[in-house]
Design an enzyme around this catalytic site. Sequence first.
Site, PDB file in Angstrom:
ATOM      1  N   LYS A 189       0.951  -1.198  -0.109  1.00  0.00           N
ATOM      2  CA  LYS A 189       0.065   0.069   0.205  1.00  0.00           C
ATOM      3  C   LYS A 189       1.014   1.126  -0.121  1.00  0.00           C
ATOM      4  O   LYS A 189       1.486   1.633   0.932  1.00  0.00           O
ATOM      5  CB  LYS A 189      -1.018   0.077   1.341  1.00  0.00           C
ATOM      6  CG  LYS A 189      -1.528   1.324   1.487  1.00  0.00           C
ATOM      7  CD  LYS A 189      -2.555   1.735   0.354  1.00  0.00           C
ATOM      8  CE  LYS A 189      -2.991   3.062   0.776  1.00  0.00           C
ATOM      9  NZ  LYS A 189      -2.303   4.209   0.803  1.00  0.00           N
ATOM     10  N   VAL A 226      -8.115   2.221   3.886  1.00  0.00           N
ATOM     11  CA  VAL A 226      -7.522   1.099   3.140  1.00  0.00           C
ATOM     12  C   VAL A 226      -6.226   0.630   3.551  1.00  0.00           C
ATOM     13  O   VAL A 226      -6.052  -0.787   3.806  1.00  0.00           O
ATOM     14  CB  VAL A 226      -7.293   1.514   1.566  1.00  0.00           C
ATOM     15  CG1 VAL A 226      -6.697   0.393   0.810  1.00  0.00           C
ATOM     16  CG2 VAL A 226      -8.557   2.012   1.057  1.00  0.00           C
ATOM     17  N   GLY A 227      -5.415   1.466   4.170  1.00  0.00           N
ATOM     18  CA  GLY A 227      -4.070   1.018   4.810  1.00  0.00           C
ATOM     19  C   GLY A 227      -4.411   0.254   6.076  1.00  0.00           C
ATOM     20  O   GLY A 227      -4.046  -0.718   6.709  1.00  0.00           O
ATOM     21  N   GLU A 265       9.827   1.273  11.092  1.00  0.00           N
ATOM     22  CA  GLU A 265      10.623   2.558  10.979  1.00  0.00           C
ATOM     23  C   GLU A 265       9.824   3.843  11.289  1.00  0.00           C
ATOM     24  O   GLU A 265       9.224   4.012  10.340  1.00  0.00           O
ATOM     25  CB  GLU A 265      11.594   2.582   9.849  1.00  0.00           C
ATOM     26  CG  GLU A 265      12.675   3.463   9.987  1.00  0.00           C
ATOM     27  CD  GLU A 265      13.117   3.662   8.356  1.00  0.00           C
ATOM     28  OE1 GLU A 265      13.278   4.872   8.099  1.00  0.00           O
ATOM     29  OE2 GLU A 265      13.176   2.732   7.695  1.00  0.00           O
ATOM     30  N   CYS A 299      13.967  10.982   7.715  1.00  0.00           N
ATOM     31  CA  CYS A 299      13.783  10.417   9.033  1.00  0.00           C
ATOM     32  C   CYS A 299      15.004  10.550   9.852  1.00  0.00           C
ATOM     33  O   CYS A 299      15.198  10.681  11.111  1.00  0.00           O
ATOM     34  CB  CYS A 299      13.160   9.223   9.065  1.00  0.00           C
ATOM     35  SG  CYS A 299      13.738   7.845   8.076  1.00  0.00           S
ATOM     36  N   GLU A 398       9.456  16.258  15.077  1.00  0.00           N
ATOM     37  CA  GLU A 398       9.988  16.031  13.916  1.00  0.00           C
ATOM     38  C   GLU A 398       9.543  17.164  12.970  1.00  0.00           C
ATOM     39  O   GLU A 398       8.373  17.240  12.740  1.00  0.00           O
ATOM     40  CB  GLU A 398       9.799  14.680  13.412  1.00  0.00           C
ATOM     41  CG  GLU A 398      10.353  14.325  12.014  1.00  0.00           C
ATOM     42  CD  GLU A 398      10.199  12.620  11.716  1.00  0.00           C
ATOM     43  OE1 GLU A 398      11.483  12.051  11.314  1.00  0.00           O
ATOM     44  OE2 GLU A 398       9.132  12.205  11.935  1.00  0.00           O
TER      45      GLU A 398
END
Length: 494
Positions: A189, A226-227, A265, A299, A398
């Site tokens: 996905k 959907v994910g 991750e 990241c 972040e």
Amino acid sequence: MTSGQNDSGVLAGDERMLIDGELQYTASGATFDVIHPASEQVAGQATDGTVEDMERAVGAARRAFDETDWSRDLEFRYHCLTQLAAALDRNKEHLRRVLITEVGCPITVSGSQIESPIAEVTHWAEHGKNFEYLVDTGVHDTPMGPARRMIHHEPIGVVGAITPWNVPFYLNIAETVPALMAGNTVVLKPAQLTPWSGSEYGRIVTEETDIPAGVFNVVVSNANEVGAALSADSRVDMITFTGSTATGRAILASGAPTVKKTLLELGGKSAHIVLDDADFNAALPLAAMMACVMSGQSCILPSRILLPRSRYDEGLELLKTSMENFPVGDPWTPGNMQGPQISEGQRKKVLGLITSGVDSGARLITGGGIPRDLPVGYYVQPTLLADVDPDSQISQEEIFGPVLTVTPYDTDDDAIAIANNSIYGLSGEVSSGDVDRAMGVAKRMRTGNVTINGKSHFGITSPFGGTKQSGLGRRNGDEGYREYLEGKTIGLPA
């Protein structure tokens, strides 16, 4: 299928998804727009898959794992992935233009997003072919007499891969190819903002390799549910995900009822400790470059620079000069190394965090807004903030933009405490004229990876992953391959 190209190089990708060996649109024919971030214009469309499409893809992957020889035929898997590497290489310039169109990655630095992942397909094919799947651990004494024990490494089953938009083609490969080589079947996905890096991958698999129907599936959608359906499906044995910590928590929760294995991750807020004996002229221009390449959308970016108070002003001046001279602009123009942010929403987030930093007492040294010469496209100036409070929002959250924060420290212990003052622990960096001193500091940083004096920790042969809320498990290296395998211990007569 859309394949339009204009004079700027913009190239739309395949609109379709891949389910059970067939490139297809969702049943309703619904599509969603894909925006080129350098022009803010619609570059094309992608099919807007549904939960029902995801359920069909998972069913296909389940059947392919349970009812075919894919999981047991190592030589065939090697053959298919060798085909895939060659096919991707043939298509690499097409893939590069699609990538730049949907991400805005500058063509100058696109090699890490195109050539590198293609090379990794070959690496994983060879690694998997030579991996020792049955290990004899010798004879062991037991109350019932001596027994020989063997460990059989076998595929987990159906792997769901949910990937982000910052380096989409690379992560689509990194999260699926080792899983496939290990004998699993996969449902991918891709991120909503970068669907074509997934759909083009699916097209190449089905048109140019012998990978059987159902073994590899790609479901493209603009809907978050959907994910979520993939991570919750009881027929899926493992989820691999790269993205935000908030989404990682949701994936863990949705997989909990089936005790699904998760490889995560997640976010990072890495610190770069510059010790007082470091070569500032070598370390700081490189730190500025790393903040701006990929528009800061990385990241592992060491976005928190910690400078010794004794050399603080010197360090700030070097960083300021480097960031003010960094080449920002149209990603199609060779020489530019920073393109736009991925979307207007992401740019607003970055600019909002810069404002938050200034409001909390940080000093704006350079940047902080939209480049005057780039009124079109989601660009942000390379930005340097000094005197940043380690507890402030901009030091803790972040950013995912071309922003460096700088905080002074007095002693090595002080620097380590500031570096570790974070919920994240993905990466870090130390610069010093004394490698032993740098190693001592690196060992005390609570993070999964550390670079010393610019010598990168990241590579296909070395395990990569986070501590704390930066993730679970490891990618790359032998450890990364084993993540997609289960170890079965077998006891037999000596």
